[in-house]
Design a protein around this motif. Structure first.
Motif, short mmCIF file in Angstrom:
data_model
loop_
_atom_site.label_atom_id
_atom_site.label_comp_id
_atom_site.label_asym_id
_atom_site.label_seq_id
_atom_site.Cartn_x
_atom_site.Cartn_y
_atom_site.Cartn_z
N GLY A 1 0.81 -1.22 0.00
CA GLY A 1 0.00 0.00 0.00
C GLY A 1 0.84 1.26 0.00
N GLY A 2 2.11 1.14 -0.38
CA GLY A 2 2.99 2.31 -0.41
C GLY A 2 3.50 2.72 0.96
N MET A 3 3.30 1.89 1.97
CA MET A 3 3.77 2.19 3.33
C MET A 3 5.24 1.81 3.46
N ILE A 4 6.07 2.76 3.84
CA ILE A 4 7.50 2.50 3.95
C ILE A 4 7.80 1.46 5.03
N GLY A 5 7.02 1.48 6.11
CA GLY A 5 7.24 0.51 7.18
C GLY A 5 6.95 -0.91 6.70
N SER A 6 5.89 -1.08 5.92
CA SER A 6 5.54 -2.41 5.42
C SER A 6 6.55 -2.87 4.39
N LEU A 7 7.02 -1.95 3.53
CA LEU A 7 8.02 -2.31 2.53
C LEU A 7 9.31 -2.77 3.19
N SER A 8 9.73 -2.04 4.21
CA SER A 8 10.95 -2.40 4.91
C SER A 8 10.83 -3.79 5.53
N GLN A 9 9.68 -4.06 6.17
CA GLN A 9 9.48 -5.38 6.78
C GLN A 9 9.49 -6.48 5.72
N LEU A 10 8.88 -6.21 4.57
CA LEU A 10 8.78 -7.22 3.52
C LEU A 10 10.16 -7.58 2.96
N ILE A 11 10.96 -6.58 2.65
CA ILE A 11 12.27 -6.85 2.04
C ILE A 11 13.24 -7.42 3.07
N ARG A 12 13.21 -6.88 4.28
CA ARG A 12 14.11 -7.41 5.31
C ARG A 12 13.75 -8.86 5.63
N GLY A 13 12.46 -9.14 5.70
CA GLY A 13 12.04 -10.51 5.99
C GLY A 13 12.42 -11.47 4.88
N ALA A 14 12.25 -11.04 3.62
CA ALA A 14 12.60 -11.90 2.49
C ALA A 14 14.11 -12.16 2.46
N ALA A 15 14.90 -11.16 2.80
CA ALA A 15 16.35 -11.34 2.80
C ALA A 15 16.77 -12.36 3.85
N VAL A 16 16.17 -12.28 5.03
CA VAL A 16 16.49 -13.25 6.08
C VAL A 16 16.09 -14.66 5.65
N LEU A 17 14.90 -14.79 5.05
CA LEU A 17 14.46 -16.11 4.59
C LEU A 17 15.34 -16.64 3.47
#
Length: 360
Positions: free
Chosen positions: A301-317
């Motif tokens: 939804g264009g939320m910077i907080g959600s984008l950060s969580q999504l990319i950081r989480g994918a990188a860890v996985l």
């Protein structure tokens, strides 16, 4: 047989924040200001394969820690808050009262707390450069408004930042006087107040707490910066108190990124590209994430907080499953917040079926 890596692998490149020192204490704030994420060395395939298993595990753990704490992106909101606030700090230095301030207002997840904390960090680092030998100087005070705040609760929050304690019989005047004396002694010139929406101005207690903030703003020779969720709708500018606040504060809206125009899409894609450039994954191909900009926008939804969580989480996985790259399938497996999920249902295009998804 690959030769051993010549670059030593650090066992720890990241230090997590201490659990007993939140930002609302001078110890936690100082650690936050001094914390600078260091990108871990990305070994070549041969170097990584040559590592003993324990060292390889330590290297992977170091990269997981780095991605979980990925450096922040300097968004347009952060730049505006920092530029406006630093100008006001200079203008307020010669003012003896009626100092000007900033209110950062917007929906949850739009990066208000991040902008507030980054402003404080930038200011404190700049002050340290001007006064390199003054280790006792604390130019920034950071506090949050507690739920159902009373004037005393607010005063105690200010005192908690400095580590001040009081006997049970002390009254609010004692607390306020001690806070103001300490703030003057350590040269506080920027006060950051988060969670402003916790002030219930419709109640007498909430109105008195608002007055307490105003009193601090008069007593302390500092610039006050507030952040809260949609504070305009909370009645902050209503009535006599509200008119006074409206006359002294600049409101900076914190809003989600847009994807409506070509310029909006270019701005969003540049943000994604910046985040991608920080990744330390062995098989991730540059340009993969920007090619998923549309997906990432509708997912968050264009939320910077959600984008950060999504990319950081994918990188860890990606490190944990050994793929070492971020794909759309992997991003699909990362949970995000409820607000972003609801936004995705309203805006995301229909998922393709029976076709191979784009992969990095």
């Amino acid at each position: 047989m690959p030769s051993p890596p010549t670059t030593p692998v650090k066992e720890e490149t990241q230090q997590g924040p201490p659990p007993d020192s939140p930002l609302t204490t001078k110890e936690g704030w100082r650690r936050f200001v001094e914390h600078e994420p260091i990108p871990p060395v990305l070994l070549s395939a041969d170097e990584r394969a040559a590592l003993p298993e324990r060292q390889r595990m330590r290297a992977d753990d170091s990269r997981r820690g780095y991605h979980a704490d990925l450096p922040l992106v300097n968004t347009p909101t952060i730049r505006k808050v920092v530029a406006t606030s630093r100008l006001l700090v200079q203008l307020n230095r010669q003012q003896i009262s009626a100092r000007r301030g900033v209110i950062l207002s917007g929906a949850s997840g739009t990066g208000k707390t991040t902008a507030l904390s980054q402003l404080g960090r930038a200011h404190e680092l700049a002050v340290r450069k001007r006064h390199p030998r003054d280790r006792n100087r604390l130019p920034v005070l950071y506090a949050t408004v507690p739920p159902a705040a009373t004037p005393r609760m607010l005063a105690v929050e200010f005192a908690r930042f400095f580590g001040l304690s009081f006997p049970a019989r002390s009254n609010i005047t004692d607390v306020v006087d001690a806070v103001c004396a300490t703030a003057a002694h350590v040269h506080v010139d920027l006060v950051l107040i988060d969670e402003l929406h916790n002030l219930n101005l419709a109640s007498r207690t909430g109105a008195e707490a608002s007055d307490q903030l105003k009193y601090f703003a008069e007593r302390l020779p500092a610039t006050f910066i507030y952040a809260g969720i949609d504070v305009e709708a909370q009645g902050l500018f209503a009535g006599t108190r509200g008119r006074q606040i409206a006359g002294r504060f600049t409101v900076i809206p914190a809003s989600p990124f847009s994807y409506a125009t070509n310029e909006d899409r270019d701005t969003w894609t540049a943000l994604v590209q910046t985040l991608e450039s920080m990744l330390r994954l062995h098989h991730h191909r540059p340009g993969s994430l920007p090619s998923l900009s549309g997906y990432l926008f509708h997912r968050t939804g264009g939320m910077i907080g959600s984008l950060s969580q999504l990319i950081r989480g994918a990188a860890v996985l990606a490190i944990e499953d050994g793929s070492e790259r971020i794909t759309e399938d992997l991003l699909d497996s990362v949970p995000i917040d409820y607000a972003a999920e609801q936004s995705e249902k309203l805006t995301a295009p229909t998922k393709r079926t029976g076709r191979r998804r784009r992969a990095a």
